[in-house]
Design an enzyme around this catalytic site. Structure first.
Site, short mmCIF file in Angstrom:
data_model
loop_
_atom_site.label_atom_id
_atom_site.label_comp_id
_atom_site.label_asym_id
_atom_site.label_seq_id
_atom_site.Cartn_x
_atom_site.Cartn_y
_atom_site.Cartn_z
N THR A 196 0.83 -1.20 0.00
CA THR A 196 0.00 0.00 0.00
C THR A 196 0.87 1.27 0.00
OG1 THR A 196 -1.59 -1.25 1.29
CG2 THR A 196 -1.92 1.12 1.22
N GLY A 209 -4.33 1.61 -2.54
CA GLY A 209 -4.38 0.44 -1.68
C GLY A 209 -4.99 -0.72 -2.45
N ILE A 257 1.83 0.22 6.65
CA ILE A 257 2.53 -1.06 6.66
C ILE A 257 2.69 -1.57 8.10
CG2 ILE A 257 4.62 -2.27 5.91
CD1 ILE A 257 2.77 -0.90 3.68
N GLU A 271 -5.77 -6.22 3.72
CA GLU A 271 -5.62 -7.51 3.01
C GLU A 271 -6.78 -7.72 2.03
OE1 GLU A 271 -3.27 -10.19 3.49
OE2 GLU A 271 -2.30 -9.69 5.41
N SER A 282 -13.59 -5.65 2.00
CA SER A 282 -14.78 -6.47 1.71
C SER A 282 -15.28 -6.25 0.29
CB SER A 282 -15.90 -6.16 2.70
OG SER A 282 -15.74 -6.95 3.85
C1 FAD Z 1 -4.31 -1.61 10.50
C2 FAD Z 1 -3.89 -1.69 9.06
C3 FAD Z 1 -2.78 -2.45 8.73
C4 FAD Z 1 -2.35 -2.52 7.40
N1 FAD Z 1 -1.23 -3.26 7.10
C5 FAD Z 1 -0.78 -3.27 5.82
C6 FAD Z 1 0.43 -3.95 5.48
O1 FAD Z 1 1.06 -4.59 6.35
N2 FAD Z 1 0.87 -3.90 4.21
C7 FAD Z 1 0.19 -3.23 3.23
O2 FAD Z 1 0.65 -3.20 2.09
N3 FAD Z 1 -0.95 -2.56 3.52
C8 FAD Z 1 -1.45 -2.57 4.78
N4 FAD Z 1 -2.60 -1.89 5.08
C9 FAD Z 1 -3.29 -1.16 4.02
C10 FAD Z 1 -4.50 -1.90 3.48
O3 FAD Z 1 -4.11 -3.04 2.78
C11 FAD Z 1 -5.28 -0.93 2.61
O4 FAD Z 1 -5.87 0.01 3.47
C12 FAD Z 1 -6.36 -1.63 1.79
O5 FAD Z 1 -5.79 -2.36 0.75
C13 FAD Z 1 -7.37 -0.63 1.19
O6 FAD Z 1 -6.67 0.35 0.49
P1 FAD Z 1 -6.93 1.91 0.79
O7 FAD Z 1 -6.93 2.13 2.23
O8 FAD Z 1 -6.01 2.68 -0.05
O9 FAD Z 1 -8.40 2.14 0.28
P2 FAD Z 1 -8.84 2.46 -1.22
O10 FAD Z 1 -8.25 1.46 -2.13
O11 FAD Z 1 -8.61 3.89 -1.48
O12 FAD Z 1 -10.38 2.19 -1.14
C14 FAD Z 1 -11.29 3.07 -0.47
C15 FAD Z 1 -12.65 2.39 -0.40
O13 FAD Z 1 -13.11 2.15 -1.73
C16 FAD Z 1 -13.41 0.79 -1.91
N5 FAD Z 1 -13.09 0.41 -3.29
C17 FAD Z 1 -11.90 0.48 -3.91
N6 FAD Z 1 -11.99 0.05 -5.17
C18 FAD Z 1 -13.29 -0.33 -5.35
C19 FAD Z 1 -14.04 -0.89 -6.43
N7 FAD Z 1 -13.44 -1.20 -7.57
N8 FAD Z 1 -15.34 -1.14 -6.23
C20 FAD Z 1 -15.95 -0.86 -5.06
N9 FAD Z 1 -15.30 -0.34 -4.01
C21 FAD Z 1 -13.98 -0.09 -4.16
C22 FAD Z 1 -12.58 0.08 -0.91
O14 FAD Z 1 -13.13 -1.19 -0.60
C23 FAD Z 1 -12.62 1.03 0.25
O15 FAD Z 1 -13.81 0.82 0.96
C24 FAD Z 1 -3.06 -1.83 6.39
C25 FAD Z 1 -4.20 -1.09 6.73
C26 FAD Z 1 -4.62 -1.02 8.05
C27 FAD Z 1 -5.83 -0.22 8.38
#
Ligand code: FAD
Ligand code: FAD
Lengths: 402, 256
Positions: free
Chosen positions: A126, A131, A157, A365, A368
């Site tokens: 990320t 993400g 991360i 990961e 939903s």
């Molecule tokens: C406590 C914590 C630990 C984490 N640890 C790690 C880690 O160790 N390594 C790592 O790489 N990342 C990590 N993350 C990051 C995590 O993997 C990302 O937050 C996640 O992949 C979602 O990405 P984003 O936050 O950028 O949301 P976005 O991708 O910006 O999405 C925002 C919202 O839009 C929705 N969305 C996105 N695309 C679509 C679509 N096509 N259709 C419908 N809805 C959609 C998403 O579901 C979400 O609800 C961590 C996050 C947290 C909160």
């Protein structure tokens, strides 16, 4: 078909449960309040072999199977999510990816110390600007002779500031025909010059865990640290998620159990209108839902563990497990708070922590929404598993001991 | 150093034990290794680590006592033996001690026989001394530390009144308290070994003895009479007032 756990599995379960209950449970509340990790927790998990539970002995592991990994995650998260997060990123994202995609030399050099818990691993995909859309990442690597030069920033991360190594996926070919062919994965030594890390504060949950950022400024990463081929980074990242998500699904199952057990205890003690609240159908309904969801979540992750043991791809089944268990764990914690009345709203009891900890796993990961898209893709025939150049090896009780 | 550690399978300490039809019953509660015996296994493993040798875990009981033995194996015991025979029923501590002594003889060459201080079901704590008596070995009970030099052993005993240092020659029987530290968790390698171990079962015929005759029998068990407990809160404007009210009550109830 055999739904029973072997004696070995039951002993693993008891051992990890005893550790979590005896050593972590008494101190977790204080660390969660202070938003500070338990300083010795990861080291202790390493000493006990939990961090390397499912790796072959020749790679420094404990030689147990993938079901044991799931059982350990359930037991850990039944006490606190932050312990299971360590398993997700250190063992799942980092270690298991090395087991699946690493060369023999890479396994010897990186997996052995990770399996032994001597070095700590993370998975960094990320970024501040992306993400869910993995192919949109902006961190780059450009090859110069025998090294790649990395530039960019990873965010959110887990264990960013604690890890020695991270599996990092970056863009190597901005001109690639398909965005998914533009990515390459590396195992990066986070003590290299040009790497900076830090922690993020003010999180809703996993407050006794470390979540942070990693920045790369002209970081020189030797070619030997490239995992797989150039352009294989997307596939490798998806494999990493298959393993990480399994641990998340198994762990969330433990969180449902924790909410259920707390609710049963409280409902049998608390009286309103002259009777324990456990005797009211509206309370029973909540307890029954938790009990049922615990059973479903458990069966879903054990199915994945079994498939992994057989060497079967389980992307879809892992998605079911991860999505179901994480959502059900949030719902269970929410119901548990309701059953606890005002006490549930206070950190005197554990259930408010369960709610806060359950929330993140519905996002990380693969959120939903992303899981739903995966599941629909399979159902509609728009998506199917193609063989990978490197599959996760099936569990073999004999060769795993070598 | 050849060490034997005796372990017993007992109802979990969280179980609610009641008398039903004159017999002890604990519902669905799981059976576990007697917690005191877990400390004994820990102490035995520490002795092995210090002096070399082997640790053998032994239990008398039915097939399910193998669980306690497997736990000891997973913690690091080298091997385990179950002693089981249909003729062994309703044994008292004396009869058990006769059996244990016969087991020690059959194993042969034993330097140290370890026990937990008591089993949490019967809670008698008599077996170690009785076994020592039958073997004609010193009984070093309530041991909090053990130091072996050549064939001499020095033990610090821990009991309510204080501590006592005693020494004796090996072989000897020991019962142990908690001072050896928390019992270690089973290791994963130990778990694998334990779950695959074939634990041999010895019968009375293997020991070459007849079933020992108990001298104490438990014709029936009864629950203690249930007591009515009343809870009363004493309130008052100040600590002084509450204390005075409490003192008056205690005097009125003839507690003081
Ligand atoms: C406590 C914590 C630990 C984490 N640890 C790690 C880690 O160790 N390594 C790592 O790489 N990342 C990590 N993350 C990051 C995590 O993997 C990302 O937050 C996640 O992949 C979602 O990405 P984003 O936050 O950028 O949301 P976005 O991708 O910006 O999405 C925002 C919202 O839009 C929705 N969305 C996105 N695309 C679509 C679509 N096509 N259709 C419908 N809805 C959609 C998403 O579901 C979400 O609800 C961590 C996050 C947290 C909160
Ligand atoms: C932030 C906060 C502020 C508050 N402020 C105030 C305030 O200013 N003044 C004040 O007086 N109180 C206040 N309260 C207390 C609040 O009103 C009580 O928490 C609420 O009435 C519930 O009571 P309880 O917590 O004792 O739960 P309990 O009554 O013990 O109930 C526990 C659970 O059982 C359920 N339940 C109870 N009986 C039944 C039944 N017959 N059938 C089915 N389910 C049942 C309840 O719905 C609940 O889910 C506050 C609480 C909070 C959290």
């Amino acid at each position: 078909m055999d739904f029973s756990l072997s004696q070995e599995h039951q002993m693993v379960q008891k051992m990890v449960r005893d550790f979590a209950q005896k050593e972590i449970a008494p101190v977790i509340k204080e660390h969660d309040r202070k938003q500070e990790p338990i300083p010795w927790a990861i080291k202790r998990m390493g000493e006990l072999g939990i961090l390397g539970i499912c790796f072959p002995v020749r790679y420094g592991g404990q030689g147990m199977d993938y079901i044991s990994l799931g059982l350990a995650c359930e037991e850990l998260e039944a006490v606190d999510t932050t312990l299971r997060v360590v398993m997700s990123v250190h063992t799942g994202l980092c270690g298991m990816t090395l087991l699946q995609w690493g060369t023999e030399e890479q396994k010897q050099k990186f997996l052995v110390p990770i399996a032994r818990g001597e070095k700590i691993g993370a998975g960094a995909f990320t970024e501040p600007g992306m993400g869910s859309d993995v192919a949109a990442m902006q961190t780059t690597a450009r090859r110069e002779g025998d090294v790649y030069i990395l530039n960019g920033e990873k965010m959110w991360i887990s264990l960013a500031s604690k890890a020695d190594y991270a599996l990092v996926t970056v863009k190597t070919d901005p001109q690639a025909a398909r965005p998914s062919q533009a990515l390459t994965s590396f195992i990066v030594d986070l003590h290299s010059p040009g790497v900076k890390t830090g922690d993020l504060h003010g999180k809703l949950g996993v407050r006794a865990g470390s979540t942070g950022w990693i920045s790369f400024t002209d970081v020189r990463v030797p070619v030997e640290n490239r995992i797989g081929e150039e352009g294989e980074g997307f596939k490798i990242t998806m494999s990493a998620f298959d393993n990480g998500r399994y641990t998340v699904g198994a762990g969330a199952t433990g969180l449902i159990r924790a909410s259920l057990e707390a609710s049963i205890r409280y409902a049998q003690e608390r009286k309103t209108f002259g009777k324990p609240i456990a005797e009211y159908q509206l309370i029973q309904q909540k307890i029954a839902r938790m009990a049922q969801n615990y059973e479903i979540a458990r069966l879903l992750y054990l199915q994945v563990g079994w498939m992994k043991n057989q060497g079967l791809r389980s992307t879809l089944q892992t998605s079911y497990s991860k999505k179901f268990a994480t959502e059900a764990s949030f719902e269970a914690a929410h119901d548990a708070i309701q059953i606890h009345g005002a006490y549930g709203f206070s950190d005197e009891y554990d259930v408010e922590r369960y709610l806060r900890n359950a929330r993140g796993a519905i996002i990380y990961e693969g959120s939903s929404e992303i899981q739903t898209i995966i599941q629909a893709g399979y159902a509609l025939g728009q998506r199917s598993d193609r063989p990978l150049r490197c599959e996760l090896p099936a569990y073999d009780p004999d060769t795993w001991q070598e | 150093m050849k060490i034997i550690v005796f372990v017993k399978q007992v109802p979990d300490s969280a179980a609610k034990v009641t008398a039903e039809n004159g017999q002890a019953a604990w519902g669905e509660a799981p059976m576990v290794i007697n917690p005191w015996d877990e400390y004994a296994v820990e102490a035995a493993l520490q002795q092995k680590e210090a002096h070399g040798g082997t640790v053998t875990a032994i239990s008398i009981g039915s097939e399910n006592a193998k669980e306690a033995l497997k736990h000891a194996l997973a913690m690091g015991a080298d091997d385990a033996i179950l002693v089981s025979d249909p003729a062994l029923k309703n044994l008292d501590t004396q009869a058990i001690a006769r059996l244990l002594a016969a087991i020690v003889q059959k194993v042969g060459g034993v330097d140290m026989a370890f026990f937990g201080r008591q089993a949490i079901d019967g809670d008698s704590g008599l077996t170690p001394t009785q076994t020592a008596r039958i073997l004609g070995w010193p009984a070093l009970t309530l041991a909090a530390s053990i130091k072996v030099e050549g064939s001499t052993v020095t033990v610090e005993r821990s009991f309510e009144e204080g501590r006592q240092i005693v020494s004796a020659n090996l072989p000897a029987v020991f019962s142990l308290v908690k001072d050896f530290g928390e019992p270690r968790y089973p290791s994963f390698m130990g778990i694998r070994k334990a779950s695959r171990a074939e634990i041999p079962t010895w019968t009375l015929a293997d020991l070459g003895i007849a079933a020992p005759t108990p001298v104490v029998s438990w014709p029936t068990l009864i629950n203690p009479p249930s007591r009515e407990v009343k809870c009363e809160f004493i309130t008052g404007a100040s600590a002084q007032e509450i204390a005075e009210k409490l003192a008056d009550k205690l005097i009125a109830e003839k507690v003081l």
